[in-house]
Design an enzyme around this catalytic site. Structure first.
Site, PDB file in Angstrom:
ATOM      1  CE  LYS A  96      61.861  17.000  68.846  1.00 24.27           C
ATOM      2  NZ  LYS A  96      62.011  18.216  68.036  1.00 24.27           N
ATOM      3  NE  ARG A 126      56.061  20.536  59.205  1.00 25.23           N
ATOM      4  CZ  ARG A 126      56.992  21.469  59.016  1.00 25.23           C
ATOM      5  NH1 ARG A 126      57.325  21.842  57.790  1.00 25.23           N
ATOM      6  NH2 ARG A 126      57.590  22.032  60.048  1.00 25.23           N
TER       7      ARG A 126
END
Ligand code: BES
Ligand code: ZN
Ligand code: MN
Length: 471
Positions: A254, A328
């Site tokens: 990020k 996920r």
């Protein structure tokens, strides 16, 4: 602060007043003075004698209040109460009429709001803010015991969960979370805990979970917390929580700005511990299992890379197109693991996508489900608790965005409908049970300027859902 119902002399009486209605005796002179007009949330203290006060809280024009206005009234009363040198107060604000809401509801909700307003996280501050003088708040009315108990249990669960979420990731590691679950289980006979570590996660065949865990020097943990509140053979409700103690993005790193707030990426797991604490306090007659999928998402020589292919516990393979879609990956294996508990229902809670904030802002949690009854029950519990959810579609049309040329699926569905494609990914691991997914990326923690804080959401929603199931 203590909350109770009794009849005894107090230092302060708290009453709501409407601009266009008569006010209590003491305040007629005040009305004429024009110093205070009763606007929503405006407060004024009137002294009967130095030891007896009347706290007037403005409620605007006369009408049944909306829930959010009632909340404003409660919060502004707290602000003024915190400036007063009093030990006890009698609170008549729940006597105000709020559309469709009972006295019990208004009392429970008031307790949640007061406790939320009193919450502090200052363990790393050299100077602590002084505690409020007020020790006991007394409500008026019959049969409020249950409402008070529920409000307190929810508040206790929220405080517990917020404390964990607010801790920085150099302290709150997966190992720390597992220890906190252990500690919590010691407080209640109804709780038990089992923990798997990184190598056990790998050995069991949780290739997706392991792919996230392996880049970090921190051990990973899959923590199962079992609450047994009724007959052992009754199928449990299983909660699965994302417990990423810090999300750097991994090799798909990020930007620095995007990393701020990523200590909160374990809030799904923290919230589950809060729910379990609350229902254990309330001794709800149900069985619940909490599965906390805890890992740290880091780049390193050991880390997963884009285009790596891994096999999940379900047997399905995943091409990791973006290591920042790590939630996920840990969740899909935890969801498959949930099958072992033969669940009645599975609900996962995850700070899963930035996209949910684009869709819903920070007011509603996104709800996606493979079962309409479950979705309806959660929507209703959201309205009940004012901890609201909004449903997004889980149509097959979106599934194609997860196609991979090499594996059974990709872990990233691209820019469009990010919240839905994330849920589509999870849906491939939840075929065997009724399931709902709650994306709390917008609601579990809030950031405003330099201020950052955990909210404890969606604990009120889910405890209410469980209470409703018991009634
Ligand atoms: N933890 C983030 C989601 C998030 C973002 C939560 C901002 C709270 C605030 C999650 O792991 C993530 O990085 N999601 C990606 C998914 C994408 C790479 C498919 C996202 O939403 O950008
Ligand atoms: Zn994340
Ligand atoms: Mn991420």
């Amino acid at each position: 602060m203590k909350f109770s119902v009794k009849n005894k002399p107090v230092d302060c009486l708290i009453v709501g007043v409407f601009k266009d209605q008569p006010w209590p005796d003491l305040s007629q002179t005040l009305k004429k003075s024009g110093d205070f007009s009763g606007n929503l949330g405006e407060c004024w203290v009137v002294y009967k004698d130095p030891a007896t006060r009347l706290l007037l809280v403005g409620c605007g024009k006369f009408a049944p209040l909306k829930e959010r206005d009632y909340k404003k009234v409660i919060l502004s009363s707290l602000k003024t109460l915190s400036t007063l040198n009093i030990a006890t107060a009698q609170n008549l604000l729940p006597q105000l009429s709020v559309e469709k809401r009972s006295l019990a509801w208004k009392t429970k909700y008031a307790i949640e709001i007061y406790r939320g307003g009193l919450y502090r996280f200052d363990q790393f501050k050299s100077e602590k803010k002084p505690k409020m003088a007020l020790k006991e708040m007394i409500f008026r009315g019959k049969n409020l015991d249950k409402a008070i108990q529920q409000g307190l249990a929810i508040a206790d669960g929220m405080d517990f969960s917020k404390n964990l979420s607010n801790l920085p990731s150099n302290i709150c590691t997966p190992t720390y979370l597992a220890k906190e679950a252990e500690k919590l289980s010691k407080d209640f006979k109804t709780l038990s805990v089992k923990t798997l570590n990184k190598s056990q996660i790998k050995k069991l065949g949780m290739g997706a979970f392991y792919a996230v865990a392996k880049g970090s020097a921190q051990d990973a943990k899959l923590v199962s917390v079992t609450y047994q509140g009724t007959a052992k053979n009754k199928a449990p409700i299983v909660f699965v929580g994302k417990g990423i103690t810090f999300d750097t993005g991994g090799i798909s790193l990020k930007q620095p700005d995007g990393m701020i707030g990523m200590k909160y990426d374990m809030s799904g797991a923290a919230v589950i511990l809060g729910i379990i604490k609350a229902i254990a306090e309330l001794k709800l007659p149900i069985n619940v299992v909490g599965l906390l999928a805890c890992a740290e998402n880091m780049p390193s020589g050991e880390a997963s890379k884009p285009e790596d292919i891994v096999q999940t516990l379900s047997g399905q393979t995943v091409e990791i197109m973006n290591t920042d879609a790590e939630g996920r990956l840990v969740l899909c294996d935890a969801l498959t693991y949930a099958e072992r508990f033969k669940p009645e229902i599975v609900i996962d809670i995850a700070t899963l996508t930035y996209a949910v904030m684009v869709a819903l802002g920070q007011h509603a949690t996104a709800l996606l489900s493979n079962n309409e009854t479950l979705a309806k029950d959660l929507l209703a519990a959201g309205d009940d608790s004012q901890d609201r959810v909004w449903q997004l579609p889980l149509w097959d049309d979106y599934q194609e965005q997860l196609n991979s040329p090499f594996a059974d699926m990709s872990n990233s569905g691209g820019r469009l409908a990010g919240t839905i494609t994330a849920a589509c990914f999870l849906s491939r691991f939840t075929k065997k049970f009724k399931w709902a997914h709650l994306d709390v990326a917008g609601t579990a923690a809030l950031m405003a300027g330099t201020d950052r804080y955990a909210t404890g959401r969606p604990i009120p929603l889910l405890v209410q859902y469980l209470i409703n199931r018991c009634e």
